[in-house]
Scaffold this motif. Structure first.
Motif, PDB file in Angstrom:
ATOM      1  N   GLN A  94      12.209   2.364  10.694  1.00  0.00           N
ATOM      2  CA  GLN A  94      11.033   2.430  11.562  1.00  0.00           C
ATOM      3  C   GLN A  94       9.934   1.461  11.149  1.00  0.00           C
ATOM      4  OE1 GLN A  94       9.477   6.346  12.393  1.00  0.00           O
ATOM      5  NE2 GLN A  94      11.513   7.258  12.574  1.00  0.00           N
ATOM      6  N   ARG A  95       9.759   1.253   9.843  1.00  0.00           N
ATOM      7  CA  ARG A  95       8.610   0.487   9.368  1.00  0.00           C
ATOM      8  C   ARG A  95       8.925  -0.967   9.011  1.00  0.00           C
ATOM      9  NH1 ARG A  95       4.291   3.835   7.922  1.00  0.00           N
ATOM     10  NH2 ARG A  95       3.159   1.868   7.705  1.00  0.00           N
ATOM     11  N   ILE A  96      10.222  -1.284   8.873  1.00  0.00           N
ATOM     12  CA  ILE A  96      10.589  -2.662   8.509  1.00  0.00           C
ATOM     13  C   ILE A  96      11.580  -3.259   9.500  1.00  0.00           C
ATOM     14  CG2 ILE A  96      11.611  -4.155   6.737  1.00  0.00           C
ATOM     15  CD1 ILE A  96      10.591  -2.191   4.629  1.00  0.00           C
ATOM     16  N   PHE A  97      12.742  -2.637   9.637  1.00  0.00           N
ATOM     17  CA  PHE A  97      13.792  -3.238  10.457  1.00  0.00           C
ATOM     18  C   PHE A  97      13.387  -3.387  11.922  1.00  0.00           C
ATOM     19  CE2 PHE A  97      17.317  -1.505   7.433  1.00  0.00           C
ATOM     20  CZ  PHE A  97      16.970  -2.459   6.497  1.00  0.00           C
ATOM     21  N   ARG A  98      12.858  -2.327  12.537  1.00  0.00           N
ATOM     22  CA  ARG A  98      12.530  -2.397  13.965  1.00  0.00           C
ATOM     23  C   ARG A  98      11.369  -3.332  14.259  1.00  0.00           C
ATOM     24  NH1 ARG A  98      13.237   4.060  15.300  1.00  0.00           N
ATOM     25  NH2 ARG A  98      15.516   4.115  15.038  1.00  0.00           N
ATOM     26  N   PRO A  99      10.255  -3.266  13.541  1.00  0.00           N
ATOM     27  CA  PRO A  99       9.159  -4.198  13.825  1.00  0.00           C
ATOM     28  C   PRO A  99       9.570  -5.667  13.688  1.00  0.00           C
ATOM     29  CG  PRO A  99       8.381  -2.414  12.420  1.00  0.00           C
ATOM     30  CD  PRO A  99       9.867  -2.276  12.507  1.00  0.00           C
ATOM     31  N   LEU A 100      10.498  -5.947  12.768  1.00  0.00           N
ATOM     32  CA  LEU A 100      10.912  -7.331  12.552  1.00  0.00           C
ATOM     33  C   LEU A 100      12.170  -7.696  13.343  1.00  0.00           C
ATOM     34  CD1 LEU A 100      10.339  -7.705   8.699  1.00  0.00           C
ATOM     35  CD2 LEU A 100       8.759  -8.172  10.580  1.00  0.00           C
ATOM     36  N   LYS A 101      12.682  -6.725  14.128  1.00  0.00           N
ATOM     37  CA  LYS A 101      13.921  -6.931  14.904  1.00  0.00           C
ATOM     38  C   LYS A 101      15.086  -7.344  13.991  1.00  0.00           C
ATOM     39  CE  LYS A 101      11.748  -7.937  19.370  1.00  0.00           C
ATOM     40  NZ  LYS A 101      10.418  -7.399  19.009  1.00  0.00           N
ATOM     41  N   MET A 102      15.160  -6.664  12.842  1.00  0.00           N
ATOM     42  CA  MET A 102      16.274  -6.887  11.913  1.00  0.00           C
ATOM     43  C   MET A 102      17.437  -5.989  12.348  1.00  0.00           C
ATOM     44  SD  MET A 102      14.099  -7.123   8.326  1.00  0.00           S
ATOM     45  CE  MET A 102      15.544  -7.316   7.272  1.00  0.00           C
ATOM     46  N   ASP A 103      18.103  -6.413  13.421  1.00  0.00           N
ATOM     47  CA  ASP A 103      19.101  -5.566  14.074  1.00  0.00           C
ATOM     48  C   ASP A 103      20.420  -5.498  13.314  1.00  0.00           C
ATOM     49  OD1 ASP A 103      17.254  -5.159  16.154  1.00  0.00           O
ATOM     50  OD2 ASP A 103      17.906  -7.014  17.151  1.00  0.00           O
ATOM     51  N   ALA A 104      20.645  -6.409  12.394  1.00  0.00           N
ATOM     52  CA  ALA A 104      21.910  -6.429  11.654  1.00  0.00           C
ATOM     53  C   ALA A 104      21.738  -5.892  10.233  1.00  0.00           C
ATOM     54  CB  ALA A 104      22.463  -7.853  11.608  1.00  0.00           C
ATOM     55  N   LYS A 154      13.955 -13.288   8.680  1.00  0.00           N
ATOM     56  CA  LYS A 154      12.847 -12.578   9.325  1.00  0.00           C
ATOM     57  C   LYS A 154      12.004 -11.835   8.294  1.00  0.00           C
ATOM     58  CE  LYS A 154      15.520 -11.849  13.572  1.00  0.00           C
ATOM     59  NZ  LYS A 154      16.226 -10.839  14.401  1.00  0.00           N
ATOM     60  N   TRP A 155      12.666 -11.222   7.323  1.00  0.00           N
ATOM     61  CA  TRP A 155      11.968 -10.527   6.235  1.00  0.00           C
ATOM     62  C   TRP A 155      11.137 -11.512   5.418  1.00  0.00           C
ATOM     63  CZ3 TRP A 155      10.261  -6.510   3.520  1.00  0.00           C
ATOM     64  CH2 TRP A 155      10.193  -6.573   2.126  1.00  0.00           C
ATOM     65  N   ASP A 156      11.740 -12.631   5.059  1.00  0.00           N
ATOM     66  CA  ASP A 156      11.051 -13.641   4.269  1.00  0.00           C
ATOM     67  C   ASP A 156       9.794 -14.139   4.986  1.00  0.00           C
ATOM     68  OD1 ASP A 156      11.173 -15.811   2.009  1.00  0.00           O
ATOM     69  OD2 ASP A 156      11.000 -16.960   3.867  1.00  0.00           O
ATOM     70  N   GLN A 157       9.918 -14.427   6.254  1.00  0.00           N
ATOM     71  CA  GLN A 157       8.785 -14.952   7.007  1.00  0.00           C
ATOM     72  C   GLN A 157       7.696 -13.896   7.208  1.00  0.00           C
ATOM     73  OE1 GLN A 157       8.548 -18.461   8.174  1.00  0.00           O
ATOM     74  NE2 GLN A 157       9.923 -18.266   6.420  1.00  0.00           N
ATOM     75  N   ALA A 158       8.083 -12.637   7.328  1.00  0.00           N
ATOM     76  CA  ALA A 158       7.109 -11.561   7.519  1.00  0.00           C
ATOM     77  C   ALA A 158       6.193 -11.410   6.310  1.00  0.00           C
ATOM     78  CB  ALA A 158       7.823 -10.244   7.795  1.00  0.00           C
ATOM     79  N   TYR A 160       4.626 -13.588   4.874  1.00  0.00           N
ATOM     80  CA  TYR A 160       3.462 -14.482   5.005  1.00  0.00           C
ATOM     81  C   TYR A 160       2.442 -13.918   5.986  1.00  0.00           C
ATOM     82  CZ  TYR A 160       6.389 -17.990   2.697  1.00  0.00           C
ATOM     83  OH  TYR A 160       7.189 -18.662   1.810  1.00  0.00           O
ATOM     84  N   THR A 161       2.760 -12.782   6.589  1.00  0.00           N
ATOM     85  CA  THR A 161       1.922 -12.246   7.670  1.00  0.00           C
ATOM     86  C   THR A 161       1.493 -10.808   7.359  1.00  0.00           C
ATOM     87  OG1 THR A 161       3.671 -11.173   8.970  1.00  0.00           O
ATOM     88  CG2 THR A 161       3.414 -13.564   9.232  1.00  0.00           C
ATOM     89  N   GLY A 162       0.724 -10.231   8.255  1.00  0.00           N
ATOM     90  CA  GLY A 162       0.322  -8.839   8.134  1.00  0.00           C
ATOM     91  C   GLY A 162       1.151  -7.912   9.011  1.00  0.00           C
ATOM     92  N   LYS A 163       2.369  -8.320   9.372  1.00  0.00           N
ATOM     93  CA  LYS A 163       3.203  -7.512  10.263  1.00  0.00           C
ATOM     94  C   LYS A 163       3.578  -6.167   9.654  1.00  0.00           C
ATOM     95  CE  LYS A 163       5.507 -11.114  13.022  1.00  0.00           C
ATOM     96  NZ  LYS A 163       6.819 -11.732  13.345  1.00  0.00           N
ATOM     97  N   LEU A 164       3.787  -6.126   8.360  1.00  0.00           N
ATOM     98  CA  LEU A 164       4.274  -4.910   7.710  1.00  0.00           C
ATOM     99  C   LEU A 164       3.167  -4.167   6.968  1.00  0.00           C
ATOM    100  CD1 LEU A 164       7.683  -6.218   6.325  1.00  0.00           C
ATOM    101  CD2 LEU A 164       7.264  -4.936   8.431  1.00  0.00           C
ATOM    102  N   VAL A 165       2.379  -4.886   6.198  1.00  0.00           N
ATOM    103  CA  VAL A 165       1.250  -4.302   5.470  1.00  0.00           C
ATOM    104  C   VAL A 165       0.079  -5.276   5.536  1.00  0.00           C
ATOM    105  CG1 VAL A 165       2.675  -2.930   3.893  1.00  0.00           C
ATOM    106  CG2 VAL A 165       2.049  -5.263   3.269  1.00  0.00           C
ATOM    107  N   LYS A 166      -1.094  -4.792   5.155  1.00  0.00           N
ATOM    108  CA  LYS A 166      -2.285  -5.631   5.193  1.00  0.00           C
ATOM    109  C   LYS A 166      -2.147  -6.808   4.226  1.00  0.00           C
ATOM    110  CE  LYS A 166      -4.866  -2.188   4.043  1.00  0.00           C
ATOM    111  NZ  LYS A 166      -6.035  -1.345   3.680  1.00  0.00           N
ATOM    112  N   GLN A 167      -2.839  -7.899   4.535  1.00  0.00           N
ATOM    113  CA  GLN A 167      -2.816  -9.071   3.662  1.00  0.00           C
ATOM    114  C   GLN A 167      -3.323  -8.721   2.263  1.00  0.00           C
ATOM    115  OE1 GLN A 167      -1.551 -11.990   3.913  1.00  0.00           O
ATOM    116  NE2 GLN A 167      -1.107 -12.229   6.081  1.00  0.00           N
ATOM    117  N   SER A 168      -4.317  -7.827   2.182  1.00  0.00           N
ATOM    118  CA  SER A 168      -4.836  -7.437   0.869  1.00  0.00           C
ATOM    119  C   SER A 168      -3.772  -6.715   0.045  1.00  0.00           C
ATOM    120  CB  SER A 168      -6.071  -6.542   1.027  1.00  0.00           C
ATOM    121  OG  SER A 168      -5.765  -5.381   1.786  1.00  0.00           O
ATOM    122  N   THR A 169      -2.915  -5.955   0.724  1.00  0.00           N
ATOM    123  CA  THR A 169      -1.811  -5.279   0.036  1.00  0.00           C
ATOM    124  C   THR A 169      -0.784  -6.294  -0.438  1.00  0.00           C
ATOM    125  OG1 THR A 169      -2.127  -3.320   1.409  1.00  0.00           O
ATOM    126  CG2 THR A 169      -0.043  -3.496   0.250  1.00  0.00           C
TER     127      THR A 169
END
Length: 225
Positions: A94-104, A154-158, A160-169
């Motif tokens: 729910q918190r990693i695979f789906r937001p990043l569309k890691m379907d495999a 997709k995980w690697d690129q995420a 660099y972003t705030g898609k999963l957690v805040k930048q401060s985290t």
């Protein structure tokens, strides 16, 4: 402290913090040290907790030095379950695979098969034998994930972003929190050092039939898996 989540852990658990578990300064003993010789049944994450509950001490005073602990990361996975109310598998989905569309991507499971997965091999007496599961292969807090090259990107690129957690985290995750050796720091789940004049963040791993190595040079957004 660890006992906030698991009051059943002995007195030493009051001295162990989540931060120490994240940066490998908890002093928790390795789960392989708990397992009786001849054990063939695969371990589950809760088995590791039960074994920690039977201990009467840690390897050293929590927070006093670095010692890599897979036990700590298994317990962190159980804490995720306790706080979120989800199984660790569902939480990651729910918190990693789906937001990043890691379907495999999926987590290992004793029941069922994983489609299209690669198998591990070991070289024994000059022959390659398919041999890629051990009694530790189904522990999830410290591993147990199958992914594809495209999903891993997709995980690697995420990161660099705030898609999963805040930048401060993210900044805290990738900042030195402990030190394994001179010039080799550790954040939360990542080794941190300077190589070739730039910051390098990395981690390696291995299990029966597999070994892995993941290196990131974030300043130039270059990764090797």
């Amino acid at each position: 402290p660890l006992t906030k989540f698991f009051p059943s852990v002995p007195e030493f658990g009051k001295q162990i913090t989540i931060r120490q578990m994240l940066n490998h300064t908890s002093g928790l003993m390795g789960y392989a040290d708990f397992v009786p010789k001849g054990t063939v049944a695969p371990l589950q994450d809760t088995d590791v907790l039960r074994n920690v509950e039977k201990q009467d001490s840690t390897q050293f005073k929590p927070g006093s030095r670095f010692s890599y602990s897979n036990t700590a990361y298994v317990l962190l996975g159980l804490i995720v379950e306790k706080v979120s109310g989800l199984s660790f598998t569902d939480f990651v989905k729910q918190r990693i695979f789906r937001p990043l569309k890691m379907d495999a991507s999926t987590l290992n499971s004793i029941t069922g098969t994983i489609k299209n997965r690669a198998y591990g091999y070991n070289l024994i007496d000059g022959k390659l034998l398919k041999q890629d599961q051990s009694i530790y292969s189904y522990l999830l807090g410290d591993g147990g994930i199958y992914s594809s090259v495209k999903d891993f990107y997709k995980w690697d690129q995420a990161l660099y972003t705030g898609k999963l957690v805040k930048q401060s985290t993210l900044q805290e995750i990738f900042s030195p929190s402990s030190r394994e050796a001179p010039n080799l720091d550790y954040g939360f789940g990542w080794y941190i050092e300077n190589k070739n004049g730039t910051r390098r963040i990395s981690h390696s791993g291995g299990t029966t039939g597999f070994s892995s190595y993941y290196v990131r040079y974030p300043e130039i957004k270059f990764s090797v898996v």
